[in-house]
Design a protein around this motif. Structure first.
Motif, PDB file in Angstrom:
ATOM      1  N   SER A 198       0.845  -1.201   0.000  1.00 47.64           N
ATOM      2  CA  SER A 198       0.000   0.000   0.000  1.00 47.64           C
ATOM      3  C   SER A 198       0.876   1.245   0.000  1.00 47.64           C
TER       4      SER A 198
ATOM      5  N   ASN B  15      -3.786   6.766  -0.525  1.00 51.27           N
ATOM      6  CA  ASN B  15      -3.771   6.059   0.759  1.00 51.27           C
ATOM      7  C   ASN B  15      -3.497   6.988   1.937  1.00 51.27           C
TER       8      ASN B  15
ATOM      9  N   CYS C 107      -6.848   8.204   2.676  1.00 50.99           N
ATOM     10  CA  CYS C 107      -7.587   7.113   3.327  1.00 50.99           C
ATOM     11  C   CYS C 107      -7.228   7.033   4.805  1.00 50.99           C
ATOM     12  N   ARG C 108      -5.962   7.223   5.093  1.00 56.88           N
ATOM     13  CA  ARG C 108      -5.494   7.205   6.484  1.00 56.88           C
ATOM     14  C   ARG C 108      -6.181   8.305   7.292  1.00 56.88           C
TER      15      ARG C 108
ATOM     16  N   LYS D 101      -9.985   5.022   6.773  1.00 56.29           N
ATOM     17  CA  LYS D 101     -10.349   3.917   5.889  1.00 56.29           C
ATOM     18  C   LYS D 101      -9.139   3.034   5.601  1.00 56.29           C
ATOM     19  N   GLU D 102      -9.419   1.807   5.175  1.00 56.75           N
ATOM     20  CA  GLU D 102      -8.354   0.866   4.848  1.00 56.75           C
ATOM     21  C   GLU D 102      -7.595   1.344   3.609  1.00 56.75           C
ATOM     22  N   PRO D 103      -6.277   1.178   3.591  1.00 53.54           N
ATOM     23  CA  PRO D 103      -5.506   1.593   2.415  1.00 53.54           C
ATOM     24  C   PRO D 103      -5.763   0.666   1.231  1.00 53.54           C
TER      25      PRO D 103
END
Length: 223
Positions: A106, A141, A144-145, A149-151
């Motif tokens: 990721s 990502n 997302c962090r 949220k999930e990467p």
């Protein structure tokens, strides 16, 4: 460069100048001048040992890792050549891959919860396209962090995802650490062909992306 050489380069965008046999012999005695010394290993071809290849990039880019100035000036058209960058010319070149950040697929840097990396920071990755792909993924990502949220890890059914995965797996081996990874050639291009990932068919690429449910992923709003 000689005026006639400049005209040829500006007209065609490239100049291929065959090296005289005595110059080839002189160059081959110097390990650092060999194409295998380049980070861009797709240029490790015999044509680059028998010719001087120039590209018009605004300046004249010499496609070889090192070429001693005193030898270069023995070649017709290069008698008054000089290096603009790097200034060290035939004795040195750009130093790369000295600050790789260990990261997962990721692109999150190990040991730091909120740091993502791209380009040559991710590993032994070479190329503009590769930098763009990892830059998009790292930026996505990172957001997302922030959003909790999930990467995203790109699917290995796509060349972009497989490149990141393959590079990181290969870097776990001593032999893999001696190689560079790029869409443009060398070991990863061979892998793309073997896995039938290489294509220039845009419709086919679009279908592959849709199959992995990633179509339009970077257009989606996260926050």
């Amino acid at each position: 460069l000689a005026p006639w050489l400049v005209l040829q380069l500006e007209k065609n965008g490239v100049v291929v100048s065959p090296l005289p046999p005595d110059i080839q012999n002189e160059i081959q005695k110097k390990e650092s001048t060999q194409p295998k010394a380049k980070a861009c290993q797709q240029y490790n071809l015999v044509e680059y040992t028998k010719n001087l290849i120039l590209l018009d990039t605004g300046q004249a880019k010499l496609m070889t890792p090192f070429f001693p100035l005193e030898i270069l000036r023995k070649i017709k058209g290069f008698e008054e050549a000089r290096y603009a960058d790097p200034y060290s010319g035939g004795k040195g070149n750009s130093i790369r891959f000295m600050a790789i950040a260990p990261c997962d697929d990721s692109l999150k840097v190990e040991g730091v919860s909120n740091l993502y990396c791209a380009g040559e920071k991710t590993g032994l990755l070479v190329g503009h396209t590769e930098a763009i792909i990892t830059g998009f993924l790292a930026g996505y990502n990172a957001v997302c962090r922030l959003a909790g949220k999930e990467p995203l890890v790109l699917s290995t059914e796509l060349a972009a995802g497989d490149l990141i995965y393959f590079m990181h797996q290969e870097m776990k081996t001593q032999e893999g650490m001696k190689k560079k990874y790029t869409f443009s050639g060398s070991v990863y291009f061979e892998r793309m062909l073997d896995l039938n990932l290489y294509t220039t068919d845009l419709k086919n690429i679009e279908r592959r992306v849709a199959k992995t449910s990633l179509k339009g992923i970077f257009k989606s709003k996260i926050l």
